[in-house]
Design a protein around this motif. Sequence first.
Motif, PDB file in Angstrom:
ATOM      1  N   HIS A 131       0.730  -1.205  -0.138  1.00  0.00           N
ATOM      2  CA  HIS A 131       0.129  -0.010   0.025  1.00  0.00           C
ATOM      3  C   HIS A 131       0.846   1.297   0.057  1.00  0.00           C
ATOM      4  O   HIS A 131       2.068   0.956   0.548  1.00  0.00           O
ATOM      5  CB  HIS A 131      -0.736  -0.047   1.293  1.00  0.00           C
ATOM      6  CG  HIS A 131      -2.126   0.977   1.215  1.00  0.00           C
ATOM      7  ND1 HIS A 131      -1.708   2.325   1.799  1.00  0.00           N
ATOM      8  CD2 HIS A 131      -3.090   1.123   0.768  1.00  0.00           C
ATOM      9  CE1 HIS A 131      -2.822   3.065   1.723  1.00  0.00           C
ATOM     10  NE2 HIS A 131      -3.724   2.375   1.069  1.00  0.00           N
ATOM     11  N   THR A 164      -5.487   4.680  11.400  1.00  0.00           N
ATOM     12  CA  THR A 164      -5.437   5.432  10.058  1.00  0.00           C
ATOM     13  C   THR A 164      -4.254   6.274  10.214  1.00  0.00           C
ATOM     14  O   THR A 164      -4.193   7.421  10.066  1.00  0.00           O
ATOM     15  CB  THR A 164      -6.607   6.409   9.968  1.00  0.00           C
ATOM     16  OG1 THR A 164      -7.916   5.607  10.200  1.00  0.00           O
ATOM     17  CG2 THR A 164      -6.769   6.965   8.649  1.00  0.00           C
ATOM     18  N   ASN A 167      -0.882   7.173   5.965  1.00  0.00           N
ATOM     19  CA  ASN A 167      -1.365   8.053   4.885  1.00  0.00           C
ATOM     20  C   ASN A 167      -0.522   9.622   5.230  1.00  0.00           C
ATOM     21  O   ASN A 167      -0.086   9.582   6.314  1.00  0.00           O
ATOM     22  CB  ASN A 167      -2.773   8.089   5.044  1.00  0.00           C
ATOM     23  CG  ASN A 167      -3.329   8.800   6.193  1.00  0.00           C
ATOM     24  OD1 ASN A 167      -3.190  10.100   6.247  1.00  0.00           O
ATOM     25  ND2 ASN A 167      -3.662   8.365   7.162  1.00  0.00           N
ATOM     26  N   ARG A 168      -0.724  10.362   4.039  1.00  0.00           N
ATOM     27  CA  ARG A 168      -0.204  11.698   4.432  1.00  0.00           C
ATOM     28  C   ARG A 168      -1.222  12.532   4.193  1.00  0.00           C
ATOM     29  O   ARG A 168      -1.145  13.894   3.722  1.00  0.00           O
ATOM     30  CB  ARG A 168       0.774  12.031   3.184  1.00  0.00           C
ATOM     31  CG  ARG A 168       2.064  11.077   3.453  1.00  0.00           C
ATOM     32  CD  ARG A 168       3.144  11.489   2.359  1.00  0.00           C
ATOM     33  NE  ARG A 168       2.705  10.689   0.937  1.00  0.00           N
ATOM     34  CZ  ARG A 168       3.332  10.604  -0.105  1.00  0.00           C
ATOM     35  NH1 ARG A 168       4.635  10.996   0.146  1.00  0.00           N
ATOM     36  NH2 ARG A 168       3.028  10.252  -1.003  1.00  0.00           N
ATOM     37  N   LEU A 225      -8.297   5.019   1.282  1.00  0.00           N
ATOM     38  CA  LEU A 225      -7.418   5.429   2.401  1.00  0.00           C
ATOM     39  C   LEU A 225      -7.194   4.413   3.160  1.00  0.00           C
ATOM     40  O   LEU A 225      -5.916   4.024   3.448  1.00  0.00           O
ATOM     41  CB  LEU A 225      -8.136   6.559   2.983  1.00  0.00           C
ATOM     42  CG  LEU A 225      -7.397   7.193   4.182  1.00  0.00           C
ATOM     43  CD1 LEU A 225      -6.044   8.183   3.698  1.00  0.00           C
ATOM     44  CD2 LEU A 225      -8.057   8.280   5.088  1.00  0.00           C
ATOM     45  N   ASN A 226      -8.166   3.684   3.656  1.00  0.00           N
ATOM     46  CA  ASN A 226      -8.159   2.285   4.565  1.00  0.00           C
ATOM     47  C   ASN A 226      -9.626   1.769   4.508  1.00  0.00           C
ATOM     48  O   ASN A 226     -10.326   2.230   3.951  1.00  0.00           O
ATOM     49  CB  ASN A 226      -7.704   2.581   5.782  1.00  0.00           C
ATOM     50  CG  ASN A 226      -8.190   3.244   6.919  1.00  0.00           C
ATOM     51  OD1 ASN A 226      -9.259   3.966   6.516  1.00  0.00           O
ATOM     52  ND2 ASN A 226      -7.852   3.419   8.169  1.00  0.00           N
ATOM     53  N   ALA A 249       3.578   8.980   8.568  1.00  0.00           N
ATOM     54  CA  ALA A 249       3.042   7.714   8.308  1.00  0.00           C
ATOM     55  C   ALA A 249       3.786   6.482   8.884  1.00  0.00           C
ATOM     56  O   ALA A 249       4.817   6.361   8.812  1.00  0.00           O
ATOM     57  CB  ALA A 249       3.183   7.731   6.503  1.00  0.00           C
TER      58      ALA A 249
END
Length: 308
Positions: A131, A164, A167-168, A225-226, A249
């Motif tokens: 991912h 979560t 991610n950025r 995103l998830n 992240a």
Amino acid sequence: MLKQCMDIFELLDRADVTGQDAAALMERYGAAAAVQHIQGQRGETDFIRVCIPGENGRSAGGPAPTIGIIGRLGGLGARPAVTGFVSDGDGALCALAAGLKLAEMRAHGDRLQGDVVVCTHICPNAPVVPHEPVPLMGSPVEDGDMCRLETEVPVDAILSVDTTKGNRIFCRRGFAITPTVREGYILRVSESLLDIMTRVTGRLPQVLPITTQDLTPYGNGIYHLNSIMQPSCRVDVPVVGVAITAEAAVAGCAAGATQLLDVEAAARFLVETAKDFTAGVCQFCDGEEFGRLKQLYGDRSGLYRGEP
């Protein structure tokens, strides 16, 4: 609630943990816990559902609303590739800690008005999947099967808790909530939930942005995103994501990444929301406005049901 978080963490941070272990802890305080062992193509897991009855809830034949709390994750661990509890397990940790607190409260005389249903699964050896920007944990069973089990018991609203950090998009430690999602519509952020978040954290509320892609079922070849909003694919009731977040992240398969104070704050938010929602003083969305949206812009079930 730090004690409950620590108790659940010690229980889950084991290579031999099972759903029956978690059920036994919940049942010690009078909660009804059911465990189902599920075998998938990529492994196996124990699905657990915990029900904490309310004073005037559906289980007692009363009118008080029922809230569902879902701990979303691929797995608690990525053994044998990674040793120990991984970041992805925070969703289960948070949901079960909230369930334990509610069960303890009920045992000691503090009973909510409505029922609370807590669902998650316990897998200490889930697979890792690629991912961007960092790897995530995969699920030992199909996500659709897990969503079906999570939403089998009727509820009036759902809080979906998920790590979560990979991610950025949201780059602050703690937890954030999403806008309310209902039947394929991304609605305005609930004012009630913003108020609860403010009183729980003592800070301004944090909101996680989500997109239409996140409302579609996994496995459709579209970036998500998830999995935080996946329960919204199967129910018609309002769903709000509760995202446990990080400043940088962090891979879902990273060990040593659980921030217990962040999990504790999120778990307190779950408990306080359950109190207010089952008492009828918290709303996830404006029903009249939602009805007007559907009247003006139509049915979006083809999107959230994953149909063409």
